[in-house]
Structure formats: structure tokens, C-alpha cells
Design an enzyme around this catalytic site. Structure first.
Site: not given
Length: 667
Positions: A33-35, A50
Site C-alpha cells: 500500500n502506501d509509498p 508498505q
């Protein structure tokens, strides 16, 4: 197999998996997920992210790692940060400590320092509120190996359930490091001279912008106003839920920062003035100020009496009336249960109430039953802040009915909140909180910018996670889940709507074309095929179109395949909107909230329109008039879209159309 060897297979896997994009970054396998930690050093862009290495759904977070020389062609590296006794590794940032203020390297070999959130799941499960803290790690070999700081955490939690996602940058005027940190409904600002000792400075946001859900993944950047010598600070904030088309999205604020306090620019304050909600008076049916005597309780989710707010380590619950409410988080998200009211006769045209909690359709819901059948249903907004809701029940006046509050969901947001059921003559309306959106599409979240981009470049470049928490765990990919958006260059420009943050594709994307085609001076009216002689079955392309002297009311692009699946992109001049319709785009039924029509605000010069559209097997990203409007959306056709048409309600002149077939190297 080691992580390095796993990731070496990406190219061959790409050929075998229909939905894997060709020029968007994806993990070789499992969940992303998130950078995180995006930083430039020694000729390389570093992308951390993530990552759950054991599953294709979200789980214990690590920091995955990849490097690139152009933000498009990527090389996977081994996992950079693993969980330890302080917790799993949530989102954060990385900087190059050029002057070795941290003492973790030398001036000749400055350390790369990662700043991240520790998430202690054991502490959370024990009911504590301080289970998120901030830690650092450092590297002195260009990010290849990492050492965690021995005195972690460097910032302890003062008792906030949400205390995460640090983004750190150097503030030259004050000669200090500045951290922006998500704190539930606001962003905290902290300062440090050495990256190891942090001091609270201020907070921003409690009364501004969209607050439909939790604030996450902030970024503070200094941006030049195009065409001037003026600079402004932009605070980027992701919110889940509350985005304009549902679920997660990213808003931003423009103002000034003095090294301690962020202040909104006056014109932005005017644009973001909230519009109050309305909850009309009426006959109170239930206010949950006493007990559940008028309800039948089943299961354990709601407990035996109304809640007084949040339970245990539940995020702060707000927006309810008085002292009590129905809250099914009694023993956490795993519990299930139901509250069923006694029967009553409908005497007013509206039933108004407050609702919060999870948005699982039918599973976390407030229902109106007549003759045992559900005739009205409302799920939560996926927020612990209750919002006014209203049912129009005029057609049922005189009939016997009952209300049930249902929690049959388990796992994330598996609870429902409800309060203040009132029979009224007018509907309730929730307050509106205007916001400035970085991207109106459903699938660009948690985006942050690269740190330490060389001054002779000077660009501010952002990548986001191309998914949405409404359905991220269910998208129909097999070996891997999630991609990043294409990298975008940010700028501030004066538009018809005022000063706005503009996103454009980075110029590096111009160099991954493997074949280019061009058409000039086309006349378009009814469903005109574009580049019909080009084989588009590879499913990864870029379409750029310039329209001159457009005077119509509607313009429609369609991407289609032989299975009659399609995604439509419509410009509606009268409503000043662009719409992306993916209801017929292929595989859409894996989650109830995926299919739909997305709306984006487009207040521009319609006389001259320019489109830059990136399609890459399972995604489409649309940039209009140099980034005045951006919309990003996932699509999952059962075969690639291999036909593009353009139609208009009037004869339209296409000045120039360019089609590039694109591919990048991700290994």
C-alpha cells in the site's frame, strides 16, 4: 527463496498476469500500500512502501524497497525494514542528512535516515492508546542496508490513537528538521535539530477541510507560484473516508509556514468555509441516554447498556448527541450483534438519526423494517464521527415499522454507531466541509513527494498508492495486490477557481514509448474510432488529444473490448464536470462499492481542451488541460481494451492526437 530472488521474476510474471501493469510500479508478489521514504540520493530515486511479504491482503507491515534512475524503470531490492519488539513498520519518510546533524554518519558520507511509525499491535490489543510511536533507522551504503537507532522511539505518543505517518523535511530559515504527523483529525508539527530529539510546535486542521474520516500521510512542501517570484507552502493530507467519490482520497491546503505554525492563505480560508448541517426538531424515538429497555439485544457487540463514547482503544467517537449512543465496538471489531426496536407506527415523513462506524453494506447498517422486510438501510461512513442521516418514509405513513441496528461484520471497521432517532417533518442534512482535492478519482491515496531532489532539477514529484480502502483487499489480482500511480510533477497555478495545486505526468514518461502514432485535423461527431489500425491488445498506452474551438456540451471517450466491456470518460460542459463510468468495465462485482460513476470538478476553458490519458491494463489516469483536473481509477476488463472512440454532441475538430504504446522495465 530470498526476497531478492522473488523480485527478480517480475518481468516474466508481468507477461503471465492480465491485470499487471507494464509501466506502473507493482510488487513482484503479495500486498503493497502506501509509498514511503521517497528520496533521491546518488543518482537513484528510492521508493519504500508498505509491504506484507506473506499475503496478498493487508497484514503486519514491513518496508519494501525499490530504486530507479527515472521513477519509471525500477529495480526491486530486499525488504529494508522489518518489524521488531517495538512494533510493525507503518508509513513514514526518508531524508539525506547532508550535514550529519544526527551523528549517524559523517559529513563525507552523510546518512540516509528513515523516519517511520512503530505500530505495537500487542499494546493496541491490550486497550492502550499510545501504541503508535516514531522511530528512525539509518543507512550509510546508499540505502542497501539499514540499522535501527538504538534509542528508538524518538517520539513517544502522548495518548493519541492515531499518531503516525511522519514526513520530515529540512526548513532552511530556522535551520531545523520539521516533521508533519497525522493525529486523527489534525496534523501535528514537530521540530528537531538532529532527527533524534523532537519538540511539539503546533497543530493544524481541526476546523478545516474534509473530516469524514481519519487524516493520514501528510506532506509539507514549499511551492513556487507559477509565473511569479512568490512561494507558498502546501500541506497535503490524505483522508479515509471522505473523498469526493467515496472512500480514501487526498486533499491539500495552501498557506504559509514560519517554522512553527502553518496558516491558511486568506483566499483558501474563504474557499473552505464549512456549510453547517441541519438536524430538525421532532418527536424523539430514541436518544440512548438511559438503557436498552425499548430494544431487544442479541450478540455481544453492543453490550448491555448504551456506550458513553469510545470503548477501549477505539478511536475517539464524536458527533453523537448527549451522553450515550449505540456502539457495537464493545469488545472490538470481531464481536457481532443486533439491536431491534419495538414496533411503532410511522407518523412523520422523515426519520432522522446519526450514524457512524463501518460502511459494510448490510453488515454494519441501520435498517427500517416493515412487515419484516428492510425498506430503508444506511451503513456507516467508515468514520468514528457520527453524521446526520435521513430516511424519506412518507409513502409508509400509518404503517407499523421497526428499526434494527446490525453488526454482522468482523475485522476492520466491523462496527456500527447510531444515535438520536427522531421522527420529523423535514430531512436532516450533514454539514459540508469544502476541500481542495489533489485527484478526483477513486484510486490515488497516501501520495507524498520525493525528498532531496537536486536543486538544478527543482521539481516536486509525487507518487500515490493506486487503490482505495473501500475495496483494496478484494481487487481481483492473484499473485500481487496494488500498484503506484505514475509519478506526477506538482506546481501552483492561478486558475479560474483561484490558486490551485496542479499535477502533470513527469517528463520521464516521454521516454518509455516503444511506438508512436499520430493523427492530425480529425473531424469527430458520432463515436469516431481513434487509431483503429493500431493493435492495442497489449493494453498499455498513452493518448494525448488537443481539441480546438470546441463549442459542444458533451464529449465522450470510450475504451472498449470485444466482450462489450468499456470505461467511459465524459466531459459535461453544462455541469462543469468530468465523469468516469466504470460500471461496465469488466470485473466490477468483487466489492459493492467498486462499480459506479465518478465525478470531478472541471471549471476550465472548454473552447480549447487537452487530454493526456494513461491506460495500463488495470488502471486509467486522466489529466485535463495540463493537470487542472486529474482523475485516477482502477479498471479490471476481462480482456484489454483494444478500441478507443471519441464522440461529441456537435462537430468537433481534433487538432492533434498522439498515441504511444508504453512499456517499462521493472525487475
Amino acid at each position: 527463496m530470498t526476497q531478492q530472488n522473488k523480485n527478480a521474476d517480475t518481468n516474466s510474471t508481468t507477461e503471465a498476469e492480465a491485470f499487471r501493469p507494464k509501466y506502473h510500479f507493482t510488487p513482484a508478489e503479495n500486498w503493497m500500500n502506501d509509498p514511503n521514504g521517497m528520496v533521491y540520493y546518488a543518482g537513484e530515486y528510492h521508493l519504500f512502501y508498505q509491504y506484507h511479504p506473506e499475503s496478498t491482503v493487508w497484514g503486519p507491515m514491513h518496508w519494501g524497497h525499490a530504486v530507479s534512475r527515472d521513477m519509471v524503470n525500477w529495480e526491486h531490492l530486499p525488504i529494508a525494514l522489518f518489524p521488531d519488539e517495538l512494533g510493525t513498520i507503518f508509513s513514514g519518510s526518508a531524508v539525506v542528512d547532508w550535514n550529519n546533524t544526527s551523528g549517524l554518519g559523517t559529513k563525507d558520507n552523510p546518512p540516509m535516515v528513515a523516519i517511520f511509525t512503530y505500530h505495537n499491535a500487542k499494546s493496541e490489543k491490550a486497550g492502550n492508546n499510545d501504541f503508535q510511536t516514531q522511530g528512525i533507522a539509518y543507512s550509510t551504503d546508499k540505502g542497501r542496508t539499514w540499522t535501527k537507532y538504538s534509542a528508538n522511539p524518538v517520539l513517544n505518543n502522548p495518548g493519541k490513537v492515531v499518531f503516525r505517518d511522519p514526513k520530515v523535511s529540512w526548513h532552511e530559515p530556522s535551520q531545523r528538521w520539521i516533521m508533519v504527523l497525522a493525529q486523527g483529525d489534525n496534523i501535528g508539527f514537530y521540530s528537531s535539530t538532529n532527527l533524534r530529539d523532537w519538540v511539539a510546535e503546533s497543530s493544524f486542521g481541526q476546523n478545516w477541510g474534509e473530516h469524514g474520516g481519519v487524516w493520514e500521510c501528510p506532506d509539507l512542501i514549499r511551492v513556487n507560484v507559477s509565473g511569479t517570484d512568490e512561494y507558498k507552502y502546501v500541506l497535503i493530507v490524505s483522508v479515509m473516508p471522505g473523498a469526493p467519490n467515496g472512500g480514501s482520497g487526498t486533499q491539500y491546503f495552501i498557506g504559509d509556514f514560519d517554522g512553527s505554525v502553518f496558516t491558511l492563505a486568506p483566499e483558501i480560508q474563504n474557499a473552505l468555509q464549512p456549510i453547517p448541517g441541519v438536524f430538525p426538531k421532532g418527536q424523539v424515538f430514541e436518544d440512548f441516554e438511559g438503557d436498552f429497555k425499548n430494544w431487544t439485544v442479541s450478540g455481544s457487540a453492543f453490550g448491555n447498556t448504551p456506550a458513553k463514547g469510545a470503548y477501549g482503544n477505539q478511536q475517539e467517537v464524536t458527533g453523537f448527541n448527549g451522553n450515550g449512543l449505540a456502539n457495537s465496538f464493545n469488545t472490538g471489531d470481531e464481536a457481532t450483534g443486533r439491536l431491534s426496536s419495538h414496533a411503532f407506527t410511522l407518523t412523520h415523513p422523515f426519520i432522522n438519526f446519526y450514524v457512524g462506524g463501518g460502511s459494510h453494506v448490510e453488515q454494519t447498517a441501520v435498517n427500517l423494517l416493515i412487515n419484516g422486510k428492510v425498506v430503508r438501510s444506511t451503513s456507516g461512513p467508515e468514520s468514528e464521527k457520527l453524521q446526520p442521516a435521513s430516511w424519506d418514509v412518507g409513502e409508509f405513513i400509518g404503517q407499523s415499522a421497526s428499526i434494527e441496528i446490525v453488526d454482522s461484520a468482523q475485522g476492520g471497521w466491523g462496527h456500527i454507531l447510531a444515535d438520536q432517532f427522531v421522527f420529523a417533518n423535514e430531512p436532516a442534512n450533514a454539514a459540508k466541509h469544502p476541500a481542495l482535492w489533489l485527484d478526483y478519482g477513486t484510486d490515488n491515496y497516501a501520495g507524498v513527494t520525493f525528498s532531496d531532489v537536486p536543486k538544478d532539477d527543482g521539481r516536486l514529484m509525487l507518487m500515490g498508492w493506486m487503490s482505495n480502502w473501500f475495496y483494496a483487499n478484494q481487487v481481483p489480482t492473484q499473485k500481487w495486490r496494488s500498484a503506484m500511480t505514475i509519478p506526477r510533477s506538482l506546481s501552483l497555478q492561478n486558475t479560474r477557481l483561484g490558486l490551485r495545486l496542479i499535477s502533470k505526468p513527469v517528463t520521464e514518461l516521454d521516454f518509455i514509448s516503444i511506438q508512436q502514432f499520430q493523427q492530425d485535423n480529425l473531424q469527430v461527431h458520432k463515436e469516431t474510432p481513434l487509431f483503429s489500425d493500431v493493435d492495442l491488445r497489449a493494453g498499455s498506452n498513452r493518448l494525448r488529444i488537443s481539441l480546438k474551438d470546441f463549442n459542444g456540451k458533451e464529449l465522450v471517450f470510450e475504451y472498449l473490448n470485444s466482450l462489450q466491456e468499456k470505461v467511459s470518460i465524459t466531459v459535461d460542459v453544462l455541469s462543469k464536470q468530468m465523469l468516469i463510468d466504470r460500471t461496465q468495465s469488466g470485473n466490477v462485482d468483487f466489492e459493492a462499492r467498486f462499480a459506479g460513476v465518478q465525478h470531478g470538478l472541471l471549471d476550465t476553458d472548454f473552447n480549447h481542451l487537452e487530454f493526456d490519458i494513461f491506460y495500463d491494463n488495470s488502471s486509467i489516469e486522466v489529466f485535463v488541460n495540463g493537470g487542472e483536473l486529474v482523475m485516477s481509477a482502477l479498471v479490471f476488463p476481462n480482456e484489454p481494451f483494444n478500441k478507443i472512440t471519441l464522440s461529441s454532441d456537435t462537430q468537433t475538430h481534433v487538432e492533434k492526437a498522439t498515441l504511444d504504446l508504453l512499456s517499462a522495465d521493472i525487475k
